[in-house]
Motif scaffolding. Structure first.
Motif, PDB file in Angstrom:
ATOM      1  N   GLN A 189       1.860  -6.988  -2.504  1.00  0.00           N
ATOM      2  CA  GLN A 189       1.758  -5.848  -3.417  1.00  0.00           C
ATOM      3  C   GLN A 189       0.824  -6.105  -4.599  1.00  0.00           C
ATOM      4  O   GLN A 189       0.334  -5.153  -5.214  1.00  0.00           O
ATOM      5  CB  GLN A 189       3.154  -5.496  -3.962  1.00  0.00           C
ATOM      6  CG  GLN A 189       4.135  -5.049  -2.901  1.00  0.00           C
ATOM      7  CD  GLN A 189       5.567  -4.993  -3.417  1.00  0.00           C
ATOM      8  OE1 GLN A 189       5.827  -5.174  -4.605  1.00  0.00           O
ATOM      9  NE2 GLN A 189       6.502  -4.760  -2.513  1.00  0.00           N
ATOM     10  N   ILE A 190       0.570  -7.374  -4.919  1.00  0.00           N
ATOM     11  CA  ILE A 190      -0.112  -7.669  -6.177  1.00  0.00           C
ATOM     12  C   ILE A 190      -1.611  -7.374  -6.120  1.00  0.00           C
ATOM     13  O   ILE A 190      -2.204  -6.904  -7.101  1.00  0.00           O
ATOM     14  CB  ILE A 190       0.142  -9.139  -6.602  1.00  0.00           C
ATOM     15  CG1 ILE A 190      -0.376  -9.359  -8.020  1.00  0.00           C
ATOM     16  CG2 ILE A 190      -0.490 -10.115  -5.629  1.00  0.00           C
ATOM     17  CD1 ILE A 190      -0.006 -10.711  -8.587  1.00  0.00           C
ATOM     18  N   VAL A 204      -2.873  -3.682  -6.831  1.00  0.00           N
ATOM     19  CA  VAL A 204      -2.714  -3.351  -8.253  1.00  0.00           C
ATOM     20  C   VAL A 204      -3.826  -3.988  -9.079  1.00  0.00           C
ATOM     21  O   VAL A 204      -4.468  -3.337  -9.908  1.00  0.00           O
ATOM     22  CB  VAL A 204      -1.336  -3.815  -8.763  1.00  0.00           C
ATOM     23  CG1 VAL A 204      -1.222  -3.578 -10.269  1.00  0.00           C
ATOM     24  CG2 VAL A 204      -0.224  -3.080  -8.030  1.00  0.00           C
ATOM     25  N   ALA A 216      -7.333  -2.355 -11.086  1.00  0.00           N
ATOM     26  CA  ALA A 216      -7.310  -2.392 -12.545  1.00  0.00           C
ATOM     27  C   ALA A 216      -8.509  -3.106 -13.149  1.00  0.00           C
ATOM     28  O   ALA A 216      -8.650  -3.159 -14.374  1.00  0.00           O
ATOM     29  CB  ALA A 216      -6.025  -3.083 -13.017  1.00  0.00           C
ATOM     30  N   GLN A 250      -7.821  -8.878  -0.518  1.00  0.00           N
ATOM     31  CA  GLN A 250      -6.854  -7.863  -0.128  1.00  0.00           C
ATOM     32  C   GLN A 250      -7.053  -7.463   1.333  1.00  0.00           C
ATOM     33  O   GLN A 250      -6.087  -7.284   2.083  1.00  0.00           O
ATOM     34  CB  GLN A 250      -6.977  -6.623  -1.018  1.00  0.00           C
ATOM     35  CG  GLN A 250      -5.994  -5.510  -0.663  1.00  0.00           C
ATOM     36  CD  GLN A 250      -6.210  -4.272  -1.514  1.00  0.00           C
ATOM     37  OE1 GLN A 250      -6.736  -4.345  -2.615  1.00  0.00           O
ATOM     38  NE2 GLN A 250      -5.797  -3.119  -0.994  1.00  0.00           N
TER      39      GLN A 250
END
Length: 276
Positions: free
Chosen positions: A184-185, A188, A192, A208
């Motif tokens: 999940q990290i 995000v 950002a 990713q």
């Protein structure tokens, strides 16, 4: 007496598969090119350290019915799975044992080929030394060892992502939950990153993509293992020298040829002929 913590490789088994670069036929060919006289693979003695579920070693044993193949792995789950395949295939020239490679007794005869894929970077510094010492003591003259490891400088970038994942999951005990949080990290973070830091954003997006394409076992054991210590190639070569071992060549032989790289890099080539 306190119970030992469960082995993460038993909790999330690592999926094995044949590694063509580690096959003794290729190792023997490389050794011959560089002036050694390796043992004929058809009748050779082969050891795989960290053999996992035996997928690689079993394929070698099947292709070399007169060779003697031995494998060791600390994971009970891996060894049990490998034994099932060996029994089902009716192979008589291979044996797997569960245990720590540091406790392997000296063989009656040395091994002609030793394979350690996905082991060196994932053990402590002390165990790394023990691994090289084992190779030194159990490898036959003109024998060849295949050792893979995570290498700097390329791993400098991946270490950044690994440390982010480790920090984010530092208070999580369950391996599967750690993997879920680690997945999940990256979305995000990559979303950002400011537009002025496109290089950093590209790194996160690439990582990713890799994470999205890989199974849980890869993330658990590549990114989230407690031990994952890359090193520079010259450092590894020095450690070989300290153990009276010698670097032979890269498993991907063509990667050693300077003419496959941009012409400007030829300026970095030494004139003394030293392969290191």
């Amino acid at each position: 007496m306190p119970e030992e913590p469960p082995d993460p490789y038993d909790q999330i088994p690592y999926r094995g598969f044949p590694r063509r670069h580690s096959h003794p036929e290729l190792l023997a060919a490389h050794a011959t090119i560089f002036g050694l006289s390796p043992q004929a693979v058809e009748s050779s003695r082969i050891l795989e350290i960290g053999c996992g579920d035996g997928a690689n070693l079993i394929s070698i044993a099947a292709s070399l019915p007169n060779a003697h193949c031995s494998g060791v792995d600390r994971s009970v789950t891996h060894i049990e799975k490998g034994q099932e395949v060996i029994t089902g295939a009716g192979l008589a020239n291979i044996e797997l044992q569960q245990g720590d490679f540091t406790e392997l007794p000296a063989p009656e005869q040395p091994y002609d080929y030793i394979i350690a894929h996905g082991v060196y970077s994932w053990i402590s510094h002390e165990e790394q030394q023990q691994l090289l010492s084992l190779i030194k003591n159990q490898l036959a003259p003109n024998g060849v060892a295949f050792v893979s490891y995570n290498c700097y400088p390329g791993w400098n970038l991946r270490t950044l992502v690994r440390e982010l994942m480790l920090y984010r999951t530092r208070n999580v005990e369950d391996p599967q939950q750690k993997v879920n949080i680690a997945r999940q990290i990256l979305p995000v973070l990559s979303g950002a990153v400011p537009s002025t830091m496109q290089g950093y954003a590209a790194l996160l997006v690439d990582e990713q993509t890799l994470v999205n394409q890989t199974d849980d076992y890869y993330i658990a054991h590549e990114h989230l293992e407690e031990d994952n210590e890359p090193c520079h190639f010259h450092e590894f070569a020095d450690r070989l020298d300290q153990n009276e071992l010698q670097f032979l060549c890269e498993a991907e032989l063509s990667s050693m040829f300077i003419n496959r790289y941009p012409a400007a890099l030829t300026a970095l080539q030494t004139q003394d002929g030293d392969v290191i």
